[in-house]
Write a protein that holds these residues in place. Structure first.
Motif, PDB file in Angstrom:
ATOM      1  N   ASN A   8       0.869  -1.257  -0.078  1.00  0.00           N
ATOM      2  CA  ASN A   8       0.012   0.030   0.098  1.00  0.00           C
ATOM      3  C   ASN A   8       0.900   1.168   0.226  1.00  0.00           C
ATOM      4  O   ASN A   8       1.717   1.402   1.020  1.00  0.00           O
ATOM      5  N   GLY A   9       0.801   2.172  -0.979  1.00  0.00           N
ATOM      6  CA  GLY A   9       1.580   3.354  -1.106  1.00  0.00           C
ATOM      7  C   GLY A   9       3.013   3.405  -1.155  1.00  0.00           C
ATOM      8  O   GLY A   9       3.780   3.832  -0.948  1.00  0.00           O
ATOM      9  N   LEU A  10       3.614   1.931  -1.595  1.00  0.00           N
ATOM     10  CA  LEU A  10       4.931   1.774  -1.765  1.00  0.00           C
ATOM     11  C   LEU A  10       5.886   2.646  -2.639  1.00  0.00           C
ATOM     12  O   LEU A  10       5.343   2.982  -3.628  1.00  0.00           O
ATOM     13  N   GLN A  11       6.903   3.453  -2.119  1.00  0.00           N
ATOM     14  CA  GLN A  11       7.723   4.010  -2.889  1.00  0.00           C
ATOM     15  C   GLN A  11       9.010   3.679  -2.498  1.00  0.00           C
ATOM     16  O   GLN A  11       9.491   3.345  -1.553  1.00  0.00           O
ATOM     17  N   LYS A  12       9.874   4.061  -3.676  1.00  0.00           N
ATOM     18  CA  LYS A  12      11.243   3.758  -3.556  1.00  0.00           C
ATOM     19  C   LYS A  12      12.140   4.748  -4.394  1.00  0.00           C
ATOM     20  O   LYS A  12      11.931   4.747  -5.716  1.00  0.00           O
ATOM     21  N   LYS A  13      13.099   5.273  -3.826  1.00  0.00           N
ATOM     22  CA  LYS A  13      14.154   6.250  -4.758  1.00  0.00           C
ATOM     23  C   LYS A  13      15.355   5.578  -4.976  1.00  0.00           C
ATOM     24  O   LYS A  13      15.800   5.282  -3.737  1.00  0.00           O
ATOM     25  N   PHE A  14      15.990   5.806  -5.936  1.00  0.00           N
ATOM     26  CA  PHE A  14      17.206   5.618  -6.063  1.00  0.00           C
ATOM     27  C   PHE A  14      17.925   6.808  -6.519  1.00  0.00           C
ATOM     28  O   PHE A  14      17.997   7.250  -7.612  1.00  0.00           O
ATOM     29  N   GLY A  15      18.733   7.605  -5.220  1.00  0.00           N
ATOM     30  CA  GLY A  15      19.215   9.140  -5.741  1.00  0.00           C
ATOM     31  C   GLY A  15      18.016   9.798  -6.022  1.00  0.00           C
ATOM     32  O   GLY A  15      17.117   9.758  -5.273  1.00  0.00           O
ATOM     33  N   LYS A  16      18.010  10.434  -7.295  1.00  0.00           N
ATOM     34  CA  LYS A  16      17.199  11.353  -7.652  1.00  0.00           C
ATOM     35  C   LYS A  16      15.895  10.640  -8.641  1.00  0.00           C
ATOM     36  O   LYS A  16      14.762  11.359  -8.629  1.00  0.00           O
ATOM     37  N   PHE A  17      16.173   9.348  -8.766  1.00  0.00           N
ATOM     38  CA  PHE A  17      15.329   8.697  -9.598  1.00  0.00           C
ATOM     39  C   PHE A  17      14.201   8.161  -8.883  1.00  0.00           C
ATOM     40  O   PHE A  17      14.566   7.124  -8.004  1.00  0.00           O
ATOM     41  N   GLN A  18      12.864   8.359  -8.984  1.00  0.00           N
ATOM     42  CA  GLN A  18      11.721   7.836  -8.330  1.00  0.00           C
ATOM     43  C   GLN A  18      11.433   6.423  -9.043  1.00  0.00           C
ATOM     44  O   GLN A  18      10.602   6.505 -10.125  1.00  0.00           O
ATOM     45  N   ALA A  19      11.731   5.559  -8.208  1.00  0.00           N
ATOM     46  CA  ALA A  19      11.630   3.984  -9.039  1.00  0.00           C
ATOM     47  C   ALA A  19      10.204   3.368  -8.726  1.00  0.00           C
ATOM     48  O   ALA A  19       9.421   2.953  -9.702  1.00  0.00           O
ATOM     49  N   LEU A  20       9.557   3.804  -7.654  1.00  0.00           N
ATOM     50  CA  LEU A  20       8.176   3.508  -7.432  1.00  0.00           C
ATOM     51  C   LEU A  20       7.348   4.656  -6.873  1.00  0.00           C
ATOM     52  O   LEU A  20       7.905   5.210  -5.992  1.00  0.00           O
ATOM     53  N   HIS A  21       6.286   4.762  -7.406  1.00  0.00           N
ATOM     54  CA  HIS A  21       5.236   5.922  -6.775  1.00  0.00           C
ATOM     55  C   HIS A  21       4.041   5.148  -6.306  1.00  0.00           C
ATOM     56  O   HIS A  21       3.254   4.696  -7.221  1.00  0.00           O
ATOM     57  N   ASP A  22       3.698   5.206  -5.105  1.00  0.00           N
ATOM     58  CA  ASP A  22       2.659   4.750  -4.387  1.00  0.00           C
ATOM     59  C   ASP A  22       2.128   3.475  -5.153  1.00  0.00           C
ATOM     60  O   ASP A  22       0.795   3.436  -5.789  1.00  0.00           O
ATOM     61  N   VAL A  23       2.890   2.316  -5.106  1.00  0.00           N
ATOM     62  CA  VAL A  23       2.344   1.283  -5.767  1.00  0.00           C
ATOM     63  C   VAL A  23       1.561   0.447  -4.614  1.00  0.00           C
ATOM     64  O   VAL A  23       1.998   0.192  -3.472  1.00  0.00           O
ATOM     65  N   SER A  24       0.361   0.119  -5.244  1.00  0.00           N
ATOM     66  CA  SER A  24      -0.608  -0.783  -4.146  1.00  0.00           C
ATOM     67  C   SER A  24      -1.109  -1.633  -4.917  1.00  0.00           C
ATOM     68  O   SER A  24      -1.759  -1.883  -5.928  1.00  0.00           O
ATOM     69  N   ILE A  53      15.005  -7.263   0.386  1.00  0.00           N
ATOM     70  CA  ILE A  53      16.521  -7.027  -0.058  1.00  0.00           C
ATOM     71  C   ILE A  53      16.721  -5.599  -0.123  1.00  0.00           C
ATOM     72  O   ILE A  53      17.907  -5.204   0.037  1.00  0.00           O
ATOM     73  N   ILE A  54      15.798  -4.814  -0.477  1.00  0.00           N
ATOM     74  CA  ILE A  54      15.975  -3.229  -0.328  1.00  0.00           C
ATOM     75  C   ILE A  54      15.052  -2.935   0.242  1.00  0.00           C
ATOM     76  O   ILE A  54      13.832  -3.249   0.818  1.00  0.00           O
ATOM     77  N   LYS A  55      15.229  -1.782   1.213  1.00  0.00           N
ATOM     78  CA  LYS A  55      14.469  -1.111   2.148  1.00  0.00           C
ATOM     79  C   LYS A  55      13.476  -0.207   1.500  1.00  0.00           C
ATOM     80  O   LYS A  55      14.119   0.789   0.794  1.00  0.00           O
ATOM     81  N   ARG A  56      12.154  -0.001   1.581  1.00  0.00           N
ATOM     82  CA  ARG A  56      11.258   0.924   1.034  1.00  0.00           C
ATOM     83  C   ARG A  56      11.445   2.473   1.484  1.00  0.00           C
ATOM     84  O   ARG A  56      11.944   2.341   2.981  1.00  0.00           O
ATOM     85  N   ASP A  57      11.212   3.323   0.991  1.00  0.00           N
ATOM     86  CA  ASP A  57      11.247   4.758   1.308  1.00  0.00           C
ATOM     87  C   ASP A  57       9.838   5.185   2.287  1.00  0.00           C
ATOM     88  O   ASP A  57       9.900   5.951   2.976  1.00  0.00           O
ATOM     89  N   ALA A  58       8.893   4.797   1.599  1.00  0.00           N
ATOM     90  CA  ALA A  58       7.502   4.895   2.039  1.00  0.00           C
ATOM     91  C   ALA A  58       6.530   3.811   1.799  1.00  0.00           C
ATOM     92  O   ALA A  58       6.700   3.175   1.098  1.00  0.00           O
TER      93      ALA A  58
END
Length: 293
Positions: A8-24, A53-58
């Motif tokens: 729900n609302g998964l977000q992930k950034k790599f540097g300035k690149f927003q890889a995931l926007h609010d994935v649900s 494996i990687i930590k989500r940002d939000a």
């Protein structure tokens, strides 16, 4: 149905690149969820976040009601995972690697392992460094399918397999689904997803652009209609809901907006219907709707 995966609302950034926007989306027990999108859309990043494996940002990501980052060790005891490119130890044989994977998971079914080795036509005595990509995938699939898990996560699992082996994989996945297992299937082979998936999640540039059962999604696009009539079929070109009309003699092919199918049928009957075929859109049609151009 028991909810196995909740994102729900998964977000992930790599540097300035927003890889995931609010994935649900969710995955329930006894359900195959097809997770589709082109390379770089965010499928593998979502799966890596799910696996801890990687930590989500939000946002929220839970499996079996547990947090995928904090409780990853507990979660991993009950899941099986196959990536799109299985890396193996070159000096071990395929059979030794399968047994090692099964042991690391905590025990598997030897009879099932032997059955799958035979079914996938793998030589278990050959060293992994001599395997093709397809055979490396077979090792990962056999190991994953030999253990009893509650959730199976497949990320492009049939990459490198020939069409016959793809069908065998699909048949084995259907068996797991029928026993109530939850399956998340990320694949670029749309026919595979169409055959197996109860629900489809389409991701584009890190955003979920469509989710639902195939029947639900098919309402969002047009069916292809082939119509032959006794009267002049060209009259159908101006009917509400008819698009891309082409005619050959007194037979026409056109796209039909599903909400106008009843009106189209009524108009067609006035011309004396000799043939009426309506084909729902394929998953590929739905997919291209979001990616063309």
């Amino acid at each position: 149905m028991e909810e196995i995966v909740r994102i729900n609302g998964l977000q992930k950034k790599f540097g300035k690149f927003q890889a995931l926007h609010d994935v649900s989306f969710t995955v329930n027990a006894g359900e195959v969820v097809g997770f589709i999108g082109p390379n770089g859309a965010g499928k593998s990043t979502t799966i890596r976040a799910l696996l801890g494996i990687i930590k989500r940002d939000a946002g929220e990501a839970k499996i079996f009601g547990k947090d995928v980052w904090k409780d990853s060790l507990e979660i991993h005891k009950r899941i099986s995972y196959v990536p799109g490119d299985v890396a193996l130890w070159g000096n071990l044989t395929g059979g030794e690697i399968i047994d090692l994977f099964i042991k690391l998971h905590g025990g598997g079914d030897k009879a099932k392992r032997d059955y799958l080795i035979k079914r996938f036509e793998l030589d278990p005595k050959k060293k992994a460094k001599g395997y093709s990509k397809g055979n490396r995938q077979k090792v990962g699939l056999i190991a994953a399918l030999s253990v009893d898990s509650d959730l199976y996560i497949f990320d492009e699992p049939t990459s490198g397999l020939d069409p016959l082996m793809e069908v065998i994989f699909q048949e084995e996945v259907e068996k797991f689904k029928n026993t109530g297992k939850a399956i998340l299937l990320s694949s670029h082979i749309l026919s595979e997803v169409e055959r197996l998936a109860d629900k489809v999640v389409i991701i584009r540039q890190g955003k979920i652009v469509e989710t639902g059962t195939l029947d639900e999604l098919r309402h969002l696009t047009h069916s292809t209609v082939t119509l032959a009539t006794e009267g002049d079929v060209s009259a159908m070109a101006s009917v509400n809901g008819v698009y891309d009309f082409t005619q050959k003699e007194n037979q026409a092919t056109f796209s039909a907006d599903n909400q106008y199918i009843n009106d189209i049928l009524l108009e067609a009957t006035k011309l004396g219907v000799k043939k009426f075929e309506s084909v729902p859109p394929t998953l590929e049609d739905l997919f291209m709707r979001h990616y063309e151009g």
